[in-house]
Design an enzyme around this catalytic site. Structure first.
Site, mmCIF file in Angstrom:
data_model
loop_
_atom_site.group_PDB
_atom_site.id
_atom_site.type_symbol
_atom_site.label_atom_id
_atom_site.label_comp_id
_atom_site.label_asym_id
_atom_site.label_seq_id
_atom_site.Cartn_x
_atom_site.Cartn_y
_atom_site.Cartn_z
ATOM 1 N N ASP A 166 0.950 -1.062 0.028
ATOM 2 C CA ASP A 166 0.133 -0.144 0.097
ATOM 3 C C ASP A 166 1.017 1.354 -0.026
ATOM 4 O O ASP A 166 2.005 1.081 0.499
ATOM 5 C CB ASP A 166 -0.893 -0.082 1.151
ATOM 6 C CG ASP A 166 -1.829 0.923 1.393
ATOM 7 O OD1 ASP A 166 -2.244 1.574 0.157
ATOM 8 O OD2 ASP A 166 -2.197 1.577 2.274
ATOM 9 N N ASP B 154 -0.301 4.789 0.929
ATOM 10 C CA ASP B 154 -0.589 5.792 2.029
ATOM 11 C C ASP B 154 -0.543 5.102 3.436
ATOM 12 O O ASP B 154 -1.193 4.007 3.600
ATOM 13 C CB ASP B 154 -1.936 6.411 1.774
ATOM 14 C CG ASP B 154 -1.914 7.126 0.438
ATOM 15 O OD1 ASP B 154 -0.993 7.507 0.236
ATOM 16 O OD2 ASP B 154 -3.394 7.159 -0.088
ATOM 17 N N PHE C 126 0.804 9.743 5.864
ATOM 18 C CA PHE C 126 -0.583 10.161 5.307
ATOM 19 C C PHE C 126 -1.046 10.917 6.674
ATOM 20 O O PHE C 126 -1.311 12.158 6.642
ATOM 21 C CB PHE C 126 -1.660 9.235 4.827
ATOM 22 C CG PHE C 126 -2.932 9.884 4.489
ATOM 23 C CD1 PHE C 126 -3.326 10.313 3.130
ATOM 24 C CD2 PHE C 126 -3.947 10.039 5.313
ATOM 25 C CE1 PHE C 126 -4.604 10.971 2.938
ATOM 26 C CE2 PHE C 126 -5.100 10.625 5.297
ATOM 27 C CZ PHE C 126 -5.476 11.092 4.155
ATOM 28 N N PHE D 102 -10.140 3.687 10.873
ATOM 29 C CA PHE D 102 -9.355 3.837 9.515
ATOM 30 C C PHE D 102 -9.566 5.340 8.875
ATOM 31 O O PHE D 102 -8.783 5.940 8.580
ATOM 32 C CB PHE D 102 -9.675 2.757 8.454
ATOM 33 C CG PHE D 102 -9.138 3.106 7.225
ATOM 34 C CD1 PHE D 102 -7.736 2.619 7.188
ATOM 35 C CD2 PHE D 102 -9.750 3.495 5.876
ATOM 36 C CE1 PHE D 102 -6.912 2.804 6.030
ATOM 37 C CE2 PHE D 102 -9.114 3.395 4.970
ATOM 38 C CZ PHE D 102 -7.579 3.395 4.806
ATOM 39 N N LYS E 248 -9.048 -3.837 -3.983
ATOM 40 C CA LYS E 248 -7.983 -4.528 -3.854
ATOM 41 C C LYS E 248 -7.956 -6.259 -3.837
ATOM 42 O O LYS E 248 -6.926 -6.900 -4.031
ATOM 43 C CB LYS E 248 -6.824 -4.224 -2.713
ATOM 44 C CG LYS E 248 -6.500 -2.632 -2.830
ATOM 45 C CD LYS E 248 -5.586 -2.555 -1.632
ATOM 46 C CE LYS E 248 -5.319 -0.924 -1.628
ATOM 47 N NZ LYS E 248 -4.369 -0.478 -0.595
ATOM 48 N N ASP F 61 -2.244 -0.875 5.876
ATOM 49 C CA ASP F 61 -2.451 -0.415 7.202
ATOM 50 C C ASP F 61 -3.938 -0.506 7.470
ATOM 51 O O ASP F 61 -4.409 -0.266 8.878
ATOM 52 C CB ASP F 61 -2.027 0.920 7.468
ATOM 53 C CG ASP F 61 -2.915 2.204 6.413
ATOM 54 O OD1 ASP F 61 -2.802 1.903 5.245
ATOM 55 O OD2 ASP F 61 -3.530 2.763 6.928
#
Length: 298
Positions: free
Chosen positions: A112, A114, A120, A146, A236, A247
């Site tokens: 990933d 970010d 981020f 998240f 994904k 994350d």
């Protein structure tokens, strides 16, 4: 009786400026990049003969104009578009079969972007406080969940639009700082024998700045050769791989059993999640042990 599978292998090379409309995001990206003046696609599918025939007979009205144009170019055999090659698995050489056999591939690692390679969360707080200095904000140690926007709206119902205004602003994604050790780890990982590394990132729905800036960030921090390693996907779960380092605590999509194993990259917002395999950082070398462990399994 086991059905014979047909392999559809299409390699298309074309000048994007002759096919893609000016408003198309790919046209925009390629126009800005000095490293990409042509596009090259390799499409590989295994399918039954019935599905194969249905693809050949697809209704052109259901295809977008750029795709229709591509199809016409492929059939016309112009000098910069090669004709599709249709093969069957029983006609392949042993070497070719091994090349297309998933079991023979290298370990495929999806990273990933970010909050795995780029910071981020830390960058967001900095920009939020600069833009709205008089508003309350959530400290990194207090982050839960998240989505940043959701937590800020619980803090103050009027903060949601302000949060969104920060991360959709031009330059936000381009200016994300590197997570400590991430770039050197990614480069070492990509140079490791038997390992293929790709950056798998989900764009915002408001993609105007987010999407091109993700490409620019990768080019800036990892180099132009990494542009070919970028996979942009809202879902994904449909991407093939062995490991996904991300994350986000839960990654759902149309595929209920993705091919990859999800390893959570530790961030402040996911520290409370228990019972999951983690990668806490890029600096202590733990990622090497994870890769070696997975290489033994494939």
């Amino acid at each position: 009786m086991k059905k014979k599978l047909t392999v559809l292998l299409i390699e298309v090379q074309f000048d994007p400026h002759r096919i893609l409309p000016e408003g198309n995001i790919l046209h925009h990206l390629l126009s800005r990049s000095k490293h990409c003046r042509e596009m090259r696609f390799l499409v590989y599918m295994r399918m039954s003969s019935e599905i194969f025939q249905s693809i050949l007979n697809i209704n052109s009205d259901l295809i977008t104009k750029p795709a229709t144009k591509m199809r016409q170019l492929i059939r016309s055999g112009e000098r910069w578009a090669t004709t599709p090659r249709f093969l069957t698995t029983d006609k392949m050489s042993r070497r070719t079969k091994q090349h297309y056999d998933y079991g023979q591939k290298n370990l495929c690692v999806l990273l990933d972007l970010d909050q795995v390679l780029a910071d981020f969360e830390g960058h967001f707080i900095t920009k939020f406080r600069e833009k709205f200095p008089d508003d309350p904000f959530v400290q990194l140690d207090e982050r839960k969940g998240f989505y940043i926007k959701d937590q800020y709206e619980k803090l103050d119902g009027n903060l949601g639009d302000k949060v969104r205004a920060v991360y959709i602003e031009k330059g936000f994604f381009l200016d994300l700082p590197e997570i400590k050790g991430a770039i050197s780890a990614a480069r070492e990982m990509a140079a490791t024998d038997g390992v293929d590394v790709f950056i798998c990132s989900s764009p915002l729905t408001e993609y105007q700045f987010c999407l091109p800036e993700k490409f620019e960030w990768v080019e800036k921090h990892l180099g132009p050769e990494w542009l070919d390693r970028i996979i942009i996907a809202k879902d994904k779960t449909v991407i093939n791989g062995h490991i996904l380092i991300d994350d986000r605590p839960r990654i759902n999509g149309s595929c209920k059993s993705p091919t990859w194993k999800h390893i959570i990259f530790t961030a402040h917002h996911n520290r409370h999640i228990e019972g999951r395999q983690r990668l806490d950082n890029w600096t202590d070398g733990t990622w090497r042990d994870i890769l070696e462990d997975f290489k033994k399994r494939i």
